[in-house]
Design a protein around this motif. Structure first.
Motif, PDB file in Angstrom:
ATOM      1  N   GLU A  95       0.751  -1.299  -0.022  1.00 15.78           N
ATOM      2  CA  GLU A  95      -0.161   0.042  -0.022  1.00 15.78           C
ATOM      3  C   GLU A  95       0.816   1.259   0.037  1.00 15.78           C
ATOM      4  N   VAL A  96       1.692   1.441   0.734  1.00 14.82           N
ATOM      5  CA  VAL A  96       2.682   2.584   0.975  1.00 14.82           C
ATOM      6  C   VAL A  96       3.413   2.580  -0.472  1.00 14.82           C
ATOM      7  N   ASN A  97       3.993   1.559  -0.798  1.00 15.29           N
ATOM      8  CA  ASN A  97       4.648   1.571  -2.275  1.00 15.29           C
ATOM      9  C   ASN A  97       3.684   2.311  -3.479  1.00 15.29           C
ATOM     10  N   GLU A  98       2.338   1.906  -3.485  1.00  9.57           N
ATOM     11  CA  GLU A  98       1.521   2.242  -4.319  1.00  9.57           C
ATOM     12  C   GLU A  98       1.275   3.643  -4.175  1.00  9.57           C
ATOM     13  N   ARG A  99       0.920   3.986  -2.957  1.00 10.68           N
ATOM     14  CA  ARG A  99       0.863   5.466  -2.373  1.00 10.68           C
ATOM     15  C   ARG A  99       1.922   6.403  -3.112  1.00 10.68           C
ATOM     16  N   ILE A 100       3.260   5.828  -2.671  1.00 12.91           N
ATOM     17  CA  ILE A 100       4.391   6.651  -3.214  1.00 12.91           C
ATOM     18  C   ILE A 100       4.412   6.730  -4.690  1.00 12.91           C
TER      19      ILE A 100
END
Length: 123
Positions: A95-100
């Motif tokens: 999720e964090v990587n997608e948001r980045i």
């Protein structure tokens, strides 16, 4: 055994006493009671609260945190807790990587727009 009051924990972690009572309602903390009925928290509760707040900071839901914390009570080896924590961690990392990626795209679009606006202003 060293015991802590609810106000000790609140001050130590920068949260309200209401937050600590809520975590108790969810079963995340299990304070003892003094003869006068005051909550007395152990070093184990202190460690649990630290885990709960870390989990919140990383974006886990209270239900996810509850599951991870309570798994240790179920399996004192910590193996089940570690496996579930890894699963949740991998999901959160995705999720964090997608948001980045989304934020990088937004930044690039803003930079393009700003460059275009400045060019128009110069004309």
């Amino acid at each position: 055994m060293l015991m802590y009051s609810i106000s000790d924990l609140a001050e130590e972690f920068g949260v309200t006493t209401r937050t600590i009572r809520y975590y108790e309602e969810l079963g995340l903390l299990n304070p003892e009671r003094s003869e006068g009925g005051r909550r007395l928290y152990s070093s184990s509760d202190l460690a649990r609260l630290k885990l709960v707040l870390r989990g919140k900071r990383f974006g886990f839901s209270l239900e996810e945190i509850r599951e991870m914390v309570l798994l240790f009570d179920e399996d004192r080896t910590g193996e089940k807790q570690l496996k579930r924590t890894i699963e949740y961690g991998e999901e959160k990392l995705a999720e964090v990587n997608e948001r980045i990626c989304e934020l990088v795209e937004i930044r690039e679009e803003i930079e393009r727009l700003m460059k275009d606006f400045k060019r128009r202003l110069m004309e």
